[in-house]
Design a protein around this motif. Sequence first.
Motif, mmCIF file in Angstrom:
data_model
loop_
_atom_site.group_PDB
_atom_site.id
_atom_site.type_symbol
_atom_site.label_atom_id
_atom_site.label_comp_id
_atom_site.label_asym_id
_atom_site.label_seq_id
_atom_site.Cartn_x
_atom_site.Cartn_y
_atom_site.Cartn_z
ATOM 1 N N ASP A 60 1.205 5.144 1.845
ATOM 2 C CA ASP A 60 0.694 5.969 2.938
ATOM 3 C C ASP A 60 0.299 7.294 2.305
ATOM 4 O OD1 ASP A 60 1.482 3.885 4.531
ATOM 5 O OD2 ASP A 60 2.955 5.014 5.686
ATOM 6 N N HIS A 118 4.665 -0.181 -0.094
ATOM 7 C CA HIS A 118 5.404 -0.982 0.882
ATOM 8 C C HIS A 118 4.437 -1.935 1.577
ATOM 9 C CE1 HIS A 118 3.871 2.573 2.941
ATOM 10 N NE2 HIS A 118 3.777 1.801 4.016
ATOM 11 N N HIS A 142 0.852 -1.199 0.000
ATOM 12 C CA HIS A 142 0.000 0.000 0.000
ATOM 13 C C HIS A 142 0.877 1.234 0.000
ATOM 14 C CE1 HIS A 142 1.134 -0.480 4.219
ATOM 15 N NE2 HIS A 142 0.979 0.828 4.322
ATOM 16 N N ARG A 186 3.884 9.897 11.392
ATOM 17 C CA ARG A 186 3.515 10.732 10.244
ATOM 18 C C ARG A 186 3.162 12.142 10.714
ATOM 19 N NH1 ARG A 186 -0.361 6.447 8.466
ATOM 20 N NH2 ARG A 186 0.944 4.611 8.339
HETATM 21 FE FE FE2 Z 1 2.296 2.073 5.462
#
Ligand code: FE2
Length: 215
Positions: A136, A190, A134, A213
């Motif tokens: 981010d 990743h 996926h 994040r």
């Molecule tokens: Fe991720």
Amino acid sequence: MTDLFAHAGIGGPAREPIAEGAVLLRGLVLAKEAEMLSALDDVVAAAPFRHMVTPGGFIMSVAMTNCGAAGWVTDRRGYRYQGDDPLSGRPWPAMPAVFLDLAAGAADEAGFPGFAPDACLINRYEPGAKMSLHQDKDERDFRQPIVSVSLGLPATFQFGGLARSDKTVKLALEHGDVVVWGGPARLAFHGVLPLKDGEHSLLGRKRINLTFRRV
Ligand code: FE2
Ligand code: SIN
């Protein structure tokens, strides 16, 4: 330099470049291991791990919780960040100072100074749990990197390119390792292969991943 200094401390952490904008910092957490694990226990006591549901209706094999001003959640309505833990209705636990310091230090080491994360997703993998490839991309500002910390059992991390079909490299992530990706790698695909069973001396039969994040 010899292996003598390969694990954080004198000479800095051992750096393994992954791609442009992505680097693996081996053992960076080890110097702060006890503090990190104790802060983690406090967070999990206030906001326990739970298995969330994807918008498509699947229960994730990885159990999750969060700390910081915003937490990543998924349910039948979609993926998003929100300030309250849906289980308790209360704000997520504050980000421990040791988490913030570690994430900022790792980002700096990787060439992204001034990283001030406001969200930390905490993933718990038990044997067999995995995270499919996926990106981010639920954050607003892609100039900020992602800092990912591995604790407990080792895992195979896959890191690819900007298209799902791009070739991936496989990295063996161990307790104390940190991966940072940003800049041209910020939206790289990743994932994590199914966790192999084992017993970690501090964490038992599991792997914990902290993903920092800036939302
Ligand atoms: Fe991720
Ligand atoms: C993630 O992408 O959220 C998790 C990565 C990892 O567990 O190493």
